[in-house]
Design a protein around this motif. Sequence first.
Motif, short mmCIF file in Angstrom:
data_model
loop_
_atom_site.label_atom_id
_atom_site.label_comp_id
_atom_site.label_asym_id
_atom_site.label_seq_id
_atom_site.Cartn_x
_atom_site.Cartn_y
_atom_site.Cartn_z
N ASN A 152 12.39 3.69 -6.53
CA ASN A 152 11.85 4.98 -6.08
C ASN A 152 12.45 5.44 -4.75
N VAL B 219 12.40 4.22 -1.77
CA VAL B 219 11.52 4.13 -0.61
C VAL B 219 12.13 3.09 0.33
N GLU C 12 0.84 -1.21 0.00
CA GLU C 12 0.00 0.00 0.00
C GLU C 12 0.87 1.26 0.00
N THR C 13 1.93 1.25 0.77
CA THR C 13 2.84 2.40 0.80
C THR C 13 3.46 2.64 -0.56
N ILE C 14 3.92 1.57 -1.18
CA ILE C 14 4.57 1.69 -2.49
C ILE C 14 3.57 2.14 -3.56
N THR C 15 2.41 1.52 -3.61
CA THR C 15 1.45 1.88 -4.66
C THR C 15 0.87 3.28 -4.48
N SER C 16 0.83 3.75 -3.25
CA SER C 16 0.27 5.09 -3.03
C SER C 16 1.31 6.20 -3.16
N SER C 17 2.59 5.86 -3.06
CA SER C 17 3.61 6.91 -3.08
C SER C 17 4.53 6.87 -4.30
N CYS C 18 4.40 5.86 -5.14
CA CYS C 18 5.29 5.71 -6.29
C CYS C 18 4.48 5.72 -7.59
#
Length: 119
Positions: free
Chosen positions: A98, A100, A48-54
């Motif tokens: 990215n 992250v 979720e962190t990756i898909t929402s911030s990248c």
Amino acid sequence: MITASEILSRINDGVFLELVFKENPDWDAELGSRDSVEFFSAWNASYETITSSCPPEDGSIKEIRESAFKKVYQITKNPDLAGCVSDDLGLIAQAFKNKVDIDFINDLWKAYTQGSFPN
């Protein structure tokens, strides 16, 4: 952090994934152990962190996912395991590309580089 092209090179080097999957444990049991609340929650939170911030996956990430799937399927003949590894390596590559920094994703990568299936 390693680059997407370096991850792809490792996948295709004939050694990296073979070391992880050379033995034939009960892969269904290994996959099942990833259903624990702790692992499942950490994986999903990282995703979720990756898909929402990248940005969305680009061609290099898709190539990593496809190569990982094919290589693991070739070694194990287990499509569920191959899909799982494809998802893991796609997540790792997306995070690293990215820049992250997520401990769980770093631990996934560390497990693979040490010749272990993360669970």
